[in-house]
Design an enzyme around this catalytic site. Structure first.
Site, PDB file in Angstrom:
ATOM      1  N   VAL A  22       0.836  -1.202   0.000  1.00 14.91           N
ATOM      2  CA  VAL A  22       0.000   0.000   0.000  1.00 14.91           C
ATOM      3  C   VAL A  22       0.865   1.244   0.000  1.00 14.91           C
ATOM      4  O   VAL A  22       1.875   1.311   0.711  1.00 14.91           O
ATOM      5  CB  VAL A  22      -0.912   0.011   1.255  1.00 14.91           C
ATOM      6  CG1 VAL A  22      -1.656   1.334   1.362  1.00 14.91           C
ATOM      7  CG2 VAL A  22      -1.894  -1.145   1.221  1.00 14.91           C
ATOM      8  N   CYS A  23       0.452   2.239  -0.796  1.00  8.31           N
ATOM      9  CA  CYS A  23       1.075   3.561  -0.753  1.00  8.31           C
ATOM     10  C   CYS A  23      -0.021   4.604  -0.860  1.00  8.31           C
ATOM     11  O   CYS A  23      -1.205   4.286  -0.795  1.00  8.31           O
ATOM     12  CB  CYS A  23       2.117   3.726  -1.854  1.00  8.31           C
ATOM     13  SG  CYS A  23       1.431   3.760  -3.523  1.00  8.31           S
ATOM     14  N   ALA A  24       0.356   5.844  -1.051  1.00  6.10           N
ATOM     15  CA  ALA A  24      -0.635   6.915  -1.057  1.00  6.10           C
ATOM     16  C   ALA A  24      -1.535   6.870  -2.282  1.00  6.10           C
ATOM     17  O   ALA A  24      -2.755   6.975  -2.173  1.00  6.10           O
ATOM     18  CB  ALA A  24       0.059   8.280  -0.957  1.00  6.10           C
TER      19      ALA A  24
END
Length: 375
Positions: free
Chosen positions: A72-74
């Site tokens: 997960v990232c932004a």
């Protein structure tokens, strides 16, 4: 090995079904500490992306081989690259399409219960933000309470149920998220209601929502009854639906109570908050099922994913409803408040119709956890 793209609805099902998941979150440590994807059986590793530019070999021992792995990232890009690194290192991995932005905006509709004459009540759970919206459907008509700005979700859901949206309500002027009420009303021709005491500064037309008002949905005995219940805001209004469900807005939650400070008037409104919680609500039936407009923690979800609990049980279990000393109550809800929601002043301005930010700007305003409650 393979890299798989997961959409937010896949992860929502894992939250609701209480499944195992290992999340490698590659955002900065402060962003992860402030807000993350929560699940009862989720495990986490937070390693900022810039620390993985030379590869993932050093962190492989910290990543289980027997669980689904989600990166997960932004906004998505960094998570794709890290998932590909894991794949090259011999691990299956998935990434979240759209990143935390997509997670923040996803709504999961869940049926709360049946109503008289074939009606239904649905709760729209915004797991990434803690927002809860509602749709009452009866005899081909629908009413929405506390809609978020993702208007298409509500419009498409009503269409799937062959229901025409005729009424839209906001329990109060929201400060933590942008309301979709006006947008849905404009697209559907529905009547949009606001509590007039919260609408003093709005710059658009609306229908005033008054105490004890009854709105029939679908020409049946399903009545949405408005109850003036100030405290979170001066105009906060609760609803009783079908003499069975109590929609409390941001006044009463499952594990907490509403905060009175988001319009800068905590000292003025704390008395109203106590009167609503300790007098007005105690005059209602203990058997009403409380349906709030937000939740704070994953533990507030029931096994079916809904956020709901009997009012009588909350009188026994919710700490905010059991503070006998009025001065102590005042201190708790004015002196020990959590950080205020991101961009809450700007969000209030949007909901008044005074500013019109772009879609991207609206997303940025809402990023982060729910902060409407006092625990």
């Amino acid at each position: 090995m393979t890299v798989t793209k997961w959409t937010a609805d896949i992860i929502a099902k894992k939250v609701i079904n209480n499944e195992n998941l290992f999340i490698l979150d590659v955002r900065n440590t402060d962003a992860f500490a402030d807000w993350k994807i929560e699940g009862h059986k989720f495990k986490y590793l937070n390693i900022p992306y810039f620390e993985l530019l030379d590869g993932v070999e050093e962190i492989l021992p910290q990543i289980p081989a027997d669980k689904d792995i989600l990166v997960v990232c932004a906004k998505e890009g960094s998570s794709i690259m890290v998932a590909e690194m894991l794949s090259d290192a011999g691990r299956d991995a998935a990434y979240l399409q759209g990143g935390m932005k997509a997670w923040s905006e996803y709504l999961e509709p869940i049926k709360v219960g049946d109503l008289q004459d074939g009606g239904e009540l649905y709760q729209f759970v915004r797991l990434g933000k803690g927002c809860l919206s509602y749709m009452v459907i009866s005899n081909g008509e629908a009413a929405i309470i506390d809609a978020t700005r993702m208007a298409d979700v509500f419009i498409n859901f009503a269409a799937s149920k062959k229901a025409k949206i005729t009424h839209i309500f906001d329990t109060h002027l929201h400060a933590d998220h942008i309301s979709g009420g006006r947008q849905i009303a404009a697209q559907t021709g529905a009547t949009y209601y606001l509590p007039p005491k919260d609408a003093v500064e709005v710059v658009f037309d609306y229908t005033p929502l008054v105490d004890d008002e009854k709105v029939e949905i679908g020409h049946t005995t399903i009545a949405i009854q408005a109850i003036y219940s100030p405290g979170h805001t001066i105009g906060s209004t609760s609803f009783i639906v079908d003499n069975k469900f109590l929609l409390t807005g941001d006044i009463l939650f499952i594990d907490s109570i509403g905060r009175p400070d988001l319009a800068g008037l905590a000292e003025d409104w704390v008395g109203d908050l106590r009167e609503t919680l300790y007098t007005r609500y105690r005059e209602l039936s203990d058997d009403l099922i409380v349906l709030p407009a937000h939740f704070m923690i994953i533990d507030e979800l029931n096994v079916d994913g809904t956020v709901a609990k009997r009012l009588g049980d909350l009188f026994l279990e919710n700490h905010g409803l059991n503070i006998e000393d009025e001065n102590k109550f005042r201190s708790i809800v004015t002196d020990n408040l959590p950080p205020q929601p991101n961009a809450y002043q700007e969000i209030r301005q949007v909901n008044m119709g005074k500013i019109t930010p772009t879609s991207e700007e609206q997303t940025e305003m809402e990023i982060g956890p729910n902060r409407c409650a006092v625990r």
